[in-house]
Motif scaffolding. Structure first.
Motif, PDB file in Angstrom:
ATOM      1  N   ALA A   1       0.823  -1.214   0.000  1.00  0.00           N
ATOM      2  CA  ALA A   1       0.000   0.000   0.000  1.00  0.00           C
ATOM      3  C   ALA A   1       0.857   1.264   0.000  1.00  0.00           C
ATOM      4  O   ALA A   1       0.434   2.310  -0.481  1.00  0.00           O
TER       5      ALA A   1
ATOM      6  N   SER B   1       0.338   4.189  -2.473  1.00  0.00           N
ATOM      7  CA  SER B   1       0.068   5.556  -2.039  1.00  0.00           C
ATOM      8  C   SER B   1       1.001   6.529  -2.743  1.00  0.00           C
ATOM      9  O   SER B   1       0.625   7.627  -3.113  1.00  0.00           O
TER      10      SER B   1
ATOM     11  N   THR C   1      -3.494   8.215   0.824  1.00  0.00           N
ATOM     12  CA  THR C   1      -3.039   7.230   1.796  1.00  0.00           C
ATOM     13  C   THR C   1      -4.172   6.383   2.336  1.00  0.00           C
ATOM     14  O   THR C   1      -3.943   5.432   3.066  1.00  0.00           O
ATOM     15  N   LYS C   2      -5.397   6.778   2.003  1.00  0.00           N
ATOM     16  CA  LYS C   2      -6.547   6.061   2.542  1.00  0.00           C
ATOM     17  C   LYS C   2      -6.493   6.049   4.073  1.00  0.00           C
ATOM     18  O   LYS C   2      -6.852   5.061   4.716  1.00  0.00           O
ATOM     19  N   THR C   3      -5.988   7.106   4.599  1.00  0.00           N
ATOM     20  CA  THR C   3      -5.863   7.227   6.048  1.00  0.00           C
ATOM     21  C   THR C   3      -6.390   8.581   6.469  1.00  0.00           C
ATOM     22  O   THR C   3      -6.127   9.580   5.814  1.00  0.00           O
TER      23      THR C   3
ATOM     24  N   GLU D   1     -14.281   5.786  13.365  1.00  0.00           N
ATOM     25  CA  GLU D   1     -13.519   4.620  12.907  1.00  0.00           C
ATOM     26  C   GLU D   1     -14.411   3.648  12.146  1.00  0.00           C
ATOM     27  O   GLU D   1     -14.041   3.124  11.098  1.00  0.00           O
TER      28      GLU D   1
ATOM     29  N   LEU E   1     -13.786   2.744   8.323  1.00  0.00           N
ATOM     30  CA  LEU E   1     -13.393   1.395   7.912  1.00  0.00           C
ATOM     31  C   LEU E   1     -14.353   0.853   6.862  1.00  0.00           C
ATOM     32  O   LEU E   1     -13.950   0.181   5.930  1.00  0.00           O
TER      33      LEU E   1
ATOM     34  N   HIS F   1     -13.208   1.802   3.767  1.00  0.00           N
ATOM     35  CA  HIS F   1     -11.817   1.388   3.546  1.00  0.00           C
ATOM     36  C   HIS F   1     -10.795   2.464   3.852  1.00  0.00           C
ATOM     37  O   HIS F   1      -9.768   2.559   3.176  1.00  0.00           O
TER      38      HIS F   1
ATOM     39  N   PHE G   1      -8.361   4.052   6.913  1.00  0.00           N
ATOM     40  CA  PHE G   1      -7.811   3.812   8.222  1.00  0.00           C
ATOM     41  C   PHE G   1      -7.919   5.039   9.065  1.00  0.00           C
ATOM     42  O   PHE G   1      -7.985   6.150   8.543  1.00  0.00           O
ATOM     43  N   THR G   2      -7.868   4.826  10.348  1.00  0.00           N
ATOM     44  CA  THR G   2      -7.978   5.925  11.283  1.00  0.00           C
ATOM     45  C   THR G   2      -6.756   5.956  12.177  1.00  0.00           C
ATOM     46  O   THR G   2      -6.471   4.989  12.865  1.00  0.00           O
ATOM     47  N   ILE G   3      -6.013   7.025  12.123  1.00  0.00           N
ATOM     48  CA  ILE G   3      -4.891   7.213  13.028  1.00  0.00           C
ATOM     49  C   ILE G   3      -5.361   8.150  14.123  1.00  0.00           C
ATOM     50  O   ILE G   3      -5.894   9.217  13.834  1.00  0.00           O
ATOM     51  N   ILE G   4      -5.191   7.733  15.359  1.00  0.00           N
ATOM     52  CA  ILE G   4      -5.709   8.522  16.466  1.00  0.00           C
ATOM     53  C   ILE G   4      -4.594   9.007  17.375  1.00  0.00           C
ATOM     54  O   ILE G   4      -3.674   8.252  17.679  1.00  0.00           O
TER      55      ILE G   4
ATOM     56  N   TYR H   1       1.290  14.168  11.056  1.00  0.00           N
ATOM     57  CA  TYR H   1       0.229  13.839  10.102  1.00  0.00           C
ATOM     58  C   TYR H   1       0.552  14.403   8.726  1.00  0.00           C
ATOM     59  O   TYR H   1       0.256  13.794   7.699  1.00  0.00           O
TER      60      TYR H   1
ATOM     61  N   ARG I   1       3.186  12.309   7.121  1.00  0.00           N
ATOM     62  CA  ARG I   1       2.613  11.015   6.794  1.00  0.00           C
ATOM     63  C   ARG I   1       1.640  11.107   5.635  1.00  0.00           C
ATOM     64  O   ARG I   1       1.431  10.182   4.888  1.00  0.00           O
TER      65      ARG I   1
ATOM     66  N   ALA J   1       6.699  11.307   4.093  1.00  0.00           N
ATOM     67  CA  ALA J   1       6.986  10.095   4.863  1.00  0.00           C
ATOM     68  C   ALA J   1       6.683   8.833   4.067  1.00  0.00           C
ATOM     69  O   ALA J   1       7.273   7.784   4.304  1.00  0.00           O
TER      70      ALA J   1
ATOM     71  N   PHE K   1       3.351   6.047  15.135  1.00  0.00           N
ATOM     72  CA  PHE K   1       1.923   6.286  15.062  1.00  0.00           C
ATOM     73  C   PHE K   1       1.168   5.056  15.436  1.00  0.00           C
ATOM     74  O   PHE K   1       1.669   3.943  15.322  1.00  0.00           O
ATOM     75  N   THR K   2      -0.046   5.265  15.827  1.00  0.00           N
ATOM     76  CA  THR K   2      -0.883   4.157  16.252  1.00  0.00           C
ATOM     77  C   THR K   2      -2.143   4.120  15.406  1.00  0.00           C
ATOM     78  O   THR K   2      -2.907   5.075  15.390  1.00  0.00           O
ATOM     79  N   ILE K   3      -2.329   3.057  14.686  1.00  0.00           N
ATOM     80  CA  ILE K   3      -3.571   2.859  13.946  1.00  0.00           C
ATOM     81  C   ILE K   3      -4.433   1.913  14.751  1.00  0.00           C
ATOM     82  O   ILE K   3      -3.978   0.853  15.159  1.00  0.00           O
TER      83      ILE K   3
ATOM     84  N   GLN L   1      -1.133  -4.886   4.124  1.00  0.00           N
ATOM     85  CA  GLN L   1      -0.891  -4.082   2.928  1.00  0.00           C
ATOM     86  C   GLN L   1      -0.227  -2.764   3.292  1.00  0.00           C
ATOM     87  O   GLN L   1       0.694  -2.304   2.633  1.00  0.00           O
ATOM     88  N   ARG L   2      -0.725  -2.177   4.327  1.00  0.00           N
ATOM     89  CA  ARG L   2      -0.240  -0.892   4.761  1.00  0.00           C
ATOM     90  C   ARG L   2       1.185  -1.001   5.275  1.00  0.00           C
ATOM     91  O   ARG L   2       1.967  -0.069   5.209  1.00  0.00           O
TER      92      ARG L   2
END
Lengths: 341, 341
Positions: A52, A56, A62-64, A85, A89, A92, A94-97, A114, A117, B52, B94-96, B116-117
DNA sequence: CGTTAAAATCTAAACGTTTACATTGAAGAG
DNA sequence: CTCTTCAATGTAAACGTTTAGATTTTAACG
């Protein structure tokens, strides 16, 4: 354990070019049945999984999405995040918190991360509504939506709850039940929820012709301990209030704890209501009247807004503001109870 | 808003090569003061921020860890996550986070995404401890640590709490206070916490020579509703228990709700204790005796373990198991109370 | 069989870094 | 003055995809 298989390995194995493999991996069609089967077999054989990161890199997405909240340990935020989240999801994403702990410095640090990233979108409950911490972020045109607090310096979509309406109802209810000297434990007045909930309180008093008393307004910081302290202060006043409205969940917890410690009996000696329902509300005797809101729903809406901006980027589209109506759950703590002797 | 500046743009602006820019961006030294200054100026001027994604591409690391838990709305998990996130961010990771909702299918979906990520590590509280859902993941040699539940099929570092010890203490306390017919609301027996806490219960009975009664063992699923149902069942038995131990926080909440609805008076008619402290514990009358653990600490340790594996990858290093001791907070619900008439 | 259109497939550039290795120039040694 | 060394910097390949455009294959038709 050798190197990971790449799309090139798969292509070789299947005797085709990388482009063809890419097409089947992305389900774009235009590939002969037989070829596809061969490629699928190769993928299976080599345990290929698409990278991925590389994707990306060329797709420039990044689908994030990034989420910044003050503290995910607060049930309100954990529910909001959960809503985000979930919605993300399903789409599709992702969630970075990250938790800012209400620190502006931490917030900027996170934002910088962020940015590097390269998140596709950001949901934020900012530590400082009037700051300029998003300058760099805005420059890169990444969609942002604010939740529960506003971003005064920027034109971004915002998702709020009816703070004023909620506290208005809660306070009005106390009034209708006969309470007159109603104190408020305020949240920080530089935050939207803090300020708006105070305004709702004022409006309720005014509409019922009740004179506001300065000394019945005490300030907390939305944390449990401050709720505790505020009750201590109110209880020991020369003329204590006959009811209290607390501006958020954590302070309500502290407040109730203090009342218990002081033996200041809710319902009998003092009325109570608060913003945001808390677990203990139904367990107390009497149980507590609270303003409740759909927190997961708030998160879902936030993502929907973000999603739209990500899908159809158009910086000129005017910002939207969504306000979700809360509801008052009337229980006993807002009533005047009389003990049967 | 033009394109984002790349390292090449900066290089041109400063009149140097990309290699030199990279060196100053990464603070590797070996660059003349003067040159560095020129580069820094160019970075400033162009609002350059390092990509990144591209970096990850060549370094083959994402500085991201994945976390999978059943439900971040459960205060236990939200605190654990908070601990992980905090430790991770301090180390610039980071935390997903994703919720599996105890669904194995969802879990696999998430794992696939993570694969994938390309996360650098994974912390998981698995929905199914005996499944093979990590097969693909393990193949890629990404470090994994299990939290609160074990991963029976795989050799991975594990962070647990003293489940057996905790419930042992809680049940023993009930016994010492004079209760004899102690029921347990069990969690799913295919999970480590569910099983171990039951074992602790058995051990306490045994050590005090109390005969275990089949009918006093009722099964819940760690969710609030099941706690409620279990109490209903116990209360309506021919010979109800004289005390109840609940295996987790959510079920305790449900249990206490049911007892309240049934007017089954804790402390007077029935003793109570439970695993994991809950907010309402101190508000109840009488307040509740609970097993408490350092949840944030659990998360921190989990990250530390992961960090070590990420830093010094060595698949042959034997797995470690960390067990954090819980503590019993003795309050009133485990005592035999007598009403002053 | 030849022509043409459509379908299938391929080639190669691009994405933005990092980094091994090469090059340059200047200082120091003899 | 030449040789060596070292610091500073440059060159170019590599990372694993996607995708526009080129090319080949196939099918259809007369």
């Amino acid at each position: 354990m050798g190197k990971k298989a790449t799309i090139l390995d798969v292509a070789k194995e299947a005797g085709v070019s990388v482009a063809t493999v890419s097409r089947v991996v992305n389900k774009q069609g235009g590939v002969k049945q037989e070829t596809e089967a061969r490629i699928l077999a190769a993928i299976e054989k080599l345990d290929y999984v698409r990278n991925a990161i590389a994707r990306s890199m060329v797709r420039k997405e990044t689908k994030t999405i990034g989420v910044i909240i003050p503290d995910m340990t607060n049930p309100f935020f954990s529910k909001v995040i959960s809503g985000i989240e979930q919605a993300a999801l399903n789409d599709h994403y992702f969630t970075i918190i990250s938790n800012s702990h209400e620190s502006e410095a931490r917030e900027e640090e996170i934002l910088d991360h962020y940015l590097q990233r390269g998140v596709d979108g950001l949901v934020i409950t900012t530590a400082n509504e009037t700051g300029h911490q998003l300058d760099a972020f805005m420059k890169s045109n990444i969609p942002v939506v604010a939740v529960d607090r506003q971003l005064k310096q920027y034109e971004v979509d915002t998702v709020l709850s009816g703070n004023r309406e909620g506290s208005f109802e809660a306070v009005q209810h106390l009034i209708q039940e006969g309470f007159r000297r109603i104190a408020i434990i305020r949240g920080p007045q530089h935050t939207t929820p803090g300020l708006e909930r105070f305004k709702g309180y004022l409006k309720a008093l005014q509409m019922h012709g009740i004179h506001m008393e300065e000394e019945l307004i005490v300030d907390g910081d939305f944390m449990e301990e401050s709720g505790y302290q505020c009750i201590q202060r109110l209880y020991h006043m020369d003329h204590p209030p006959d009811a209290v409205f607390s501006s958020n969940n954590l302070m309500s917890i502290g407040a109730v704890k203090a009342m218990k410690d002081l033996n200041w009996e809710i319902g009998f000696e003092v009325g109570f209501s608060g913003f945001d329902d808390i677990e203990i509300a139904t367990f107390m005797e009497p149980n507590l009247t609270m303003v409740s809101r759909n927190m997961e729903g708030l998160g879902e809406v936030a993502f929907k807004y973000l999603q739209r901006r990500m899908r159809e980027p158009d910086p000129s589209r005017p910002k939207r503001e969504y306000i979700m109506a809360p509801s008052l759950i009337v229980r006993e703590s807002g009533r005047r109870l009389r003990r049967h002797v």
